[in-house]
Design an enzyme around this catalytic site. Structure first.
Site, PDB file in Angstrom:
ATOM      1  N   ASN A 248       0.834  -1.195   0.000  1.00  0.00           N
ATOM      2  CA  ASN A 248       0.000   0.000   0.000  1.00  0.00           C
ATOM      3  C   ASN A 248       0.872   1.250   0.000  1.00  0.00           C
ATOM      4  O   ASN A 248       1.939   1.295   0.619  1.00  0.00           O
ATOM      5  CB  ASN A 248      -0.994  -0.003   1.170  1.00  0.00           C
ATOM      6  CG  ASN A 248      -0.352  -0.107   2.534  1.00  0.00           C
ATOM      7  OD1 ASN A 248       0.624  -0.823   2.737  1.00  0.00           O
ATOM      8  ND2 ASN A 248      -0.921   0.594   3.505  1.00  0.00           N
TER       9      ASN A 248
ATOM     10  N   GLU B 129       0.379   5.267   0.615  1.00  0.00           N
ATOM     11  CA  GLU B 129      -0.526   6.326   1.083  1.00  0.00           C
ATOM     12  C   GLU B 129      -0.068   7.691   0.604  1.00  0.00           C
ATOM     13  O   GLU B 129       1.064   7.875   0.149  1.00  0.00           O
ATOM     14  CB  GLU B 129      -0.594   6.314   2.618  1.00  0.00           C
ATOM     15  CG  GLU B 129      -1.227   5.069   3.162  1.00  0.00           C
ATOM     16  CD  GLU B 129      -1.307   5.054   4.680  1.00  0.00           C
ATOM     17  OE1 GLU B 129      -1.988   4.159   5.202  1.00  0.00           O
ATOM     18  OE2 GLU B 129      -0.704   5.917   5.354  1.00  0.00           O
TER      19      GLU B 129
ATOM     20  N   CYS C  72      -4.017   0.757  -2.768  1.00  0.00           N
ATOM     21  CA  CYS C  72      -3.882  -0.497  -2.015  1.00  0.00           C
ATOM     22  C   CYS C  72      -2.825  -1.400  -2.643  1.00  0.00           C
ATOM     23  O   CYS C  72      -2.542  -1.315  -3.835  1.00  0.00           O
ATOM     24  CB  CYS C  72      -5.216  -1.232  -1.991  1.00  0.00           C
ATOM     25  SG  CYS C  72      -6.564  -0.327  -1.212  1.00  0.00           S
TER      26      CYS C  72
ATOM     27  N   GLU D 183      -2.910  -4.564  -3.427  1.00  0.00           N
ATOM     28  CA  GLU D 183      -3.389  -5.436  -4.495  1.00  0.00           C
ATOM     29  C   GLU D 183      -3.414  -4.721  -5.836  1.00  0.00           C
ATOM     30  O   GLU D 183      -2.977  -5.258  -6.852  1.00  0.00           O
ATOM     31  CB  GLU D 183      -4.807  -5.956  -4.177  1.00  0.00           C
ATOM     32  CG  GLU D 183      -4.880  -6.790  -2.926  1.00  0.00           C
ATOM     33  CD  GLU D 183      -5.218  -6.004  -1.664  1.00  0.00           C
ATOM     34  OE1 GLU D 183      -5.917  -6.549  -0.797  1.00  0.00           O
ATOM     35  OE2 GLU D 183      -4.781  -4.830  -1.545  1.00  0.00           O
TER      36      GLU D 183
ATOM     37  N   CYS E 150     -10.289  -4.767  -0.016  1.00  0.00           N
ATOM     38  CA  CYS E 150     -11.401  -3.815  -0.077  1.00  0.00           C
ATOM     39  C   CYS E 150     -12.202  -4.048  -1.364  1.00  0.00           C
ATOM     40  O   CYS E 150     -11.772  -4.766  -2.274  1.00  0.00           O
ATOM     41  CB  CYS E 150     -10.885  -2.383  -0.010  1.00  0.00           C
ATOM     42  SG  CYS E 150     -10.069  -1.806  -1.519  1.00  0.00           S
TER      43      CYS E 150
ATOM     44  N   CYS F 256     -10.404  -3.169  -4.700  1.00  0.00           N
ATOM     45  CA  CYS F 256      -9.422  -4.188  -5.105  1.00  0.00           C
ATOM     46  C   CYS F 256     -10.118  -5.431  -5.623  1.00  0.00           C
ATOM     47  O   CYS F 256      -9.681  -6.029  -6.610  1.00  0.00           O
ATOM     48  CB  CYS F 256      -8.501  -4.529  -3.937  1.00  0.00           C
ATOM     49  SG  CYS F 256      -7.317  -3.205  -3.573  1.00  0.00           S
TER      50      CYS F 256
END
Length: 162
Positions: free
Chosen positions: A62, A64, A73, A75, A112, A115
């Site tokens: 991830n 940010e 993210c 993935e 999530c 993803c």
């Protein structure tokens, strides 16, 4: 009115020692991917390792950004990297794990919705389900085949491809 039920099939393991060698290695590689996480705001690191049909393993973590939601993210970082660097390869399996210093994660963290939608699109494009391993560091592993178990009403619109 019709009432319909959905059933989700998955395997649950108490730890890595119960997995076959290939799955165990992929989970350990996802753990390695945590090291490249840039998560100074949430302090919640996520790493993924994806095994392709050509033998390559692609990592994602991830990333940010102070301007939420500009991050991405783990993935999607890995899946989009595959789209650019290995556009003809198929995703065979992926392992996802997470870590934070703020509390103990006691169950595997799942992907999530955004993803899962991207994972579903990859499956659609390659006409083959992805094996997904959600790995809790030093703990449980959930293993499933195909993203539709997690996102049964994924968005697909054939007319957009015309």
């Amino acid at each position: 009115m019709n009432r319909l039920d959905l059933t989700i099939n998955y395997e649950s393991y108490t730890g890595l020692e119960q997995l076959n060698d290939a799955d165990k290695a992929l989970c350990i590689q996802a753990e390695e991917a945590l090291k490249s996480s840039y998560s100074p705001y949430s302090n919640f690191k996520v790493g993924t390792a994806i095994r392709l049909n050509n033998g390559q393993v692609v990592f994602g973590s991830n990333q940010e950004n102070v301007a939420y939601p500009s991050g991405l993210c783990a993935e999607r970082v890995a899946l989009f990297t595959i789209g650019v660097t290995y556009p003809d390869a198929e995703v065979e399996s992926m392992a996802i794990t997470a870590h934070t210093e703020n509390f103990t994660i006691i169950n595997p963290v799942t992907s999530c919705g955004a993803c899962l939608q991207v994972m579903a699109e990859v499956e659609l494009r390659q006409k083959k389900e992805i094996e997904v391993l959600f790995y809790c560091l030093n703990g449980k592993v959930l293993k499933l085949k195909g993203v539709k178990s997690l996102l049964p009403f994924a968005f697909f619109e054939d007319r957009l491809a015309v």
